[in-house]
Design a protein around this motif. Structure first.
Motif, PDB file in Angstrom:
ATOM      1  N   GLN A  32      17.327   0.178   8.909  1.00 35.45           N
ATOM      2  CA  GLN A  32      17.700  -1.169   9.343  1.00 35.45           C
ATOM      3  C   GLN A  32      16.169  -1.910   9.352  1.00 35.45           C
ATOM      4  N   ASP A  33      15.221  -1.651   9.681  1.00 36.76           N
ATOM      5  CA  ASP A  33      13.771  -2.332   9.407  1.00 36.76           C
ATOM      6  C   ASP A  33      13.054  -2.364   8.163  1.00 36.76           C
ATOM      7  N   PRO A  34      12.709  -3.534   7.770  1.00 40.09           N
ATOM      8  CA  PRO A  34      11.578  -3.506   6.569  1.00 40.09           C
ATOM      9  C   PRO A  34      10.313  -2.816   6.956  1.00 40.09           C
ATOM     10  N   GLY A  35       9.613  -1.949   6.250  1.00 43.79           N
ATOM     11  CA  GLY A  35       8.052  -1.632   6.432  1.00 43.79           C
ATOM     12  C   GLY A  35       7.399  -2.471   5.804  1.00 43.79           C
ATOM     13  N   ILE A  36       6.082  -2.784   6.319  1.00 41.03           N
ATOM     14  CA  ILE A  36       5.135  -3.555   5.962  1.00 41.03           C
ATOM     15  C   ILE A  36       3.542  -2.714   5.834  1.00 41.03           C
ATOM     16  N   THR A  37       3.155  -2.905   4.543  1.00 40.38           N
ATOM     17  CA  THR A  37       1.927  -2.185   4.374  1.00 40.38           C
ATOM     18  C   THR A  37       0.974  -3.071   3.562  1.00 40.38           C
ATOM     19  N   MET A  38      -0.203  -3.240   4.364  1.00 45.53           N
ATOM     20  CA  MET A  38      -1.320  -4.143   3.814  1.00 45.53           C
ATOM     21  C   MET A  38      -2.182  -3.458   2.813  1.00 45.53           C
ATOM     22  N   ILE A  39      -2.617  -4.044   1.932  1.00 43.94           N
ATOM     23  CA  ILE A  39      -3.603  -3.445   0.851  1.00 43.94           C
ATOM     24  C   ILE A  39      -4.564  -4.410   0.794  1.00 43.94           C
ATOM     25  N   VAL A  85       3.178  -9.453  -1.994  1.00 45.59           N
ATOM     26  CA  VAL A  85       2.466 -10.834  -1.911  1.00 45.59           C
ATOM     27  C   VAL A  85       1.217 -10.454  -2.041  1.00 45.59           C
ATOM     28  N   PHE A  86       0.496 -11.107  -3.139  1.00 39.11           N
ATOM     29  CA  PHE A  86      -1.100 -10.834  -3.428  1.00 39.11           C
ATOM     30  C   PHE A  86      -1.649 -12.224  -2.841  1.00 39.11           C
ATOM     31  N   TYR A  87      -2.647 -12.105  -2.034  1.00 36.86           N
ATOM     32  CA  TYR A  87      -3.334 -13.055  -1.531  1.00 36.86           C
ATOM     33  C   TYR A  87      -4.493 -13.154  -2.484  1.00 36.86           C
ATOM     34  N   VAL A  88      -4.913 -14.378  -2.963  1.00 38.58           N
ATOM     35  CA  VAL A  88      -5.804 -14.324  -4.087  1.00 38.58           C
ATOM     36  C   VAL A  88      -6.585 -15.538  -3.931  1.00 38.58           C
ATOM     37  N   ARG A  89      -7.747 -15.678  -4.950  1.00 39.31           N
ATOM     38  CA  ARG A  89      -8.456 -17.085  -4.904  1.00 39.31           C
ATOM     39  C   ARG A  89      -8.572 -17.224  -6.436  1.00 39.31           C
ATOM     40  N   ASP A  90      -8.416 -18.515  -6.888  1.00 44.06           N
ATOM     41  CA  ASP A  90      -8.453 -19.051  -8.069  1.00 44.06           C
ATOM     42  C   ASP A  90      -9.076 -20.415  -8.163  1.00 44.06           C
ATOM     43  N   ASN A  91     -10.393 -20.356  -8.495  1.00 45.63           N
ATOM     44  CA  ASN A  91     -11.159 -21.661  -8.768  1.00 45.63           C
ATOM     45  C   ASN A  91     -11.603 -21.800 -10.103  1.00 45.63           C
ATOM     46  N   LEU A 136       3.537 -14.009  -5.915  1.00 45.02           N
ATOM     47  CA  LEU A 136       4.365 -13.532  -5.141  1.00 45.02           C
ATOM     48  C   LEU A 136       5.673 -12.571  -6.284  1.00 45.02           C
ATOM     49  N   LEU A 137       5.573 -11.438  -5.996  1.00 50.13           N
ATOM     50  CA  LEU A 137       6.438 -10.715  -6.878  1.00 50.13           C
ATOM     51  C   LEU A 137       7.662  -9.814  -6.061  1.00 50.13           C
ATOM     52  N   THR A 138       8.883  -9.922  -6.575  1.00 49.21           N
ATOM     53  CA  THR A 138      10.050  -9.484  -5.774  1.00 49.21           C
ATOM     54  C   THR A 138      10.745  -8.419  -6.664  1.00 49.21           C
ATOM     55  N   PRO A 139       9.882  -7.014  -7.031  1.00 48.83           N
ATOM     56  CA  PRO A 139      10.527  -6.071  -7.715  1.00 48.83           C
ATOM     57  C   PRO A 139      11.852  -5.371  -7.446  1.00 48.83           C
ATOM     58  N   MET A 174      -6.103  -9.619  -0.950  1.00 48.05           N
ATOM     59  CA  MET A 174      -5.290  -8.666   0.030  1.00 48.05           C
ATOM     60  C   MET A 174      -4.091  -8.683  -0.866  1.00 48.05           C
ATOM     61  N   ALA A 175      -3.296  -7.655  -0.383  1.00 48.53           N
ATOM     62  CA  ALA A 175      -1.824  -7.633  -0.684  1.00 48.53           C
ATOM     63  C   ALA A 175      -0.983  -7.206   0.334  1.00 48.53           C
ATOM     64  N   ARG A 176       0.217  -7.550   0.401  1.00 45.47           N
ATOM     65  CA  ARG A 176       1.336  -7.052   1.458  1.00 45.47           C
ATOM     66  C   ARG A 176       2.342  -6.726   0.653  1.00 45.47           C
ATOM     67  N   LEU A 177       2.851  -5.474   0.871  1.00 42.65           N
ATOM     68  CA  LEU A 177       4.137  -4.730   0.278  1.00 42.65           C
ATOM     69  C   LEU A 177       5.057  -4.991   1.662  1.00 42.65           C
ATOM     70  N   LEU A 178       6.246  -5.028   1.273  1.00 42.86           N
ATOM     71  CA  LEU A 178       7.465  -5.033   2.104  1.00 42.86           C
ATOM     72  C   LEU A 178       8.480  -4.243   1.372  1.00 42.86           C
TER      73      LEU A 178
END
Ligand code: CA
Ligand code: CA
Length: 250
Positions: A32-39, A85-91, A136-139, A174-178
């Motif tokens: 019933q609940d999504p799991g969240i894992t931070m990388i 979700v990949f939290y990134v920087r692009d300059n 964002l990826l939605t595999p 950082m990346a966040r997995l759902l």
């Protein structure tokens, strides 16, 4: 200026209100609940032996291949990876960061590792030079660690990972997995004679059997319509939830 006790009281009140505002923590069981894992960025390493990396609070590959990988084998077996979700920087106006999710495997027959990267689902990339941003990826892909990947009818060992290509002035932060647990699809061959593939509870009975929660009622049957005793209920619940007490109890 608030006194220290008054400040502490405000702080505790704020914490309490935050706590009360939250619904509840995600369960560590059930579908019933999504799991969240931070990388964190610290988990990303060059996928090529000559590669290095730079960055504080973020990571950029210094190899000419620019690729960094992070293993994600902490996701429970059988769960579906819904979103990354990949939290990134692009300059960098010229180059863009590209991110993907993939799998490698070890052949169960030969024991050899297969270095070929198989991306699962579409890649995502930054565009222009937005600075801090995300991709964002939605595999929507099931994470299965033992599965036949080379078609020889023997299950192989699969490993899953995130991969980012960080050329120019780009970096991963950082990346966040759902992910979501699921009851596995039913196998082609039934385990119990009295719960065949067309039985309405086939998928769930097979899941219980494969998890070691039940061995059936004897003679190759499960007895799906028999009542459950309190003793059997205790076995089902204790095994399914991995119930335990502190190991250091004398
Ligand atoms: Ca760019
Ligand atoms: Ca195989």
């Amino acid at each position: 200026m608030l006194s220290r006790p008054a400040l502490l009281a405000c702080w505790m009140a704020a914490l309490t209100s935050v706590s009360a505002a939250q619904d509840r923590e995600p369960d560590t069981f059930g579908t019933q609940d999504p799991g969240i894992t931070m990388i964190g960025y610290q988990e990303f390493f060059p996928d090529y032996s000559v590669g290095g990396y730079t960055g504080l609070g973020e990571r950029t590959s210094t190899s000419s291949f620019y690729r960094l990988q992070a293993g994600i084998n902490m996701i429970p077996n059988g769960a579906i990876l819904k979103q990354v979700v990949f939290y990134v920087r692009d300059n960098d106006a010229e180059e863009d960061l590209e991110a993907g999710f993939g799998r490698t495997y070890v052949d169960s027959g030969t024991g050899s590792g297969n270095p070929i990267i198989t991306y699962l689902g579409a890649l995502a990339q930054t565009n222009g030079s937005p600075g801090a941003t995300y991709v964002l990826l939605t595999p929507d892909v099931p994470i299965v660690y033992r599965t036949d990947l080379n078609g020889d009818d023997a299950p192989d060992v699969a490993n899953y990972f995130l991969r980012v290509h960080t050329p120019g002035d780009t970096a991963i932060r950082m990346a966040r997995l759902l992910w979501e647990r699921q009851v596995s699809p039913a196998p082609p061959v039934a385990t119990f004679g009295d719960v065949p593939a067309n039985h309405p509870f086939f998928q769930f009975v097979e899941a219980l059997a494969d998890s070691g929660i039940t061995a059936g009622c004897g003679s190759g049957n499960f007895c799906p319509d028999a009542p459950v005793t309190r003793g059997q209920m205790a076995v089902f619940l204790a095994k399914a939830l991995g119930l335990h007490w502190p190991w250091d109890v004398p």
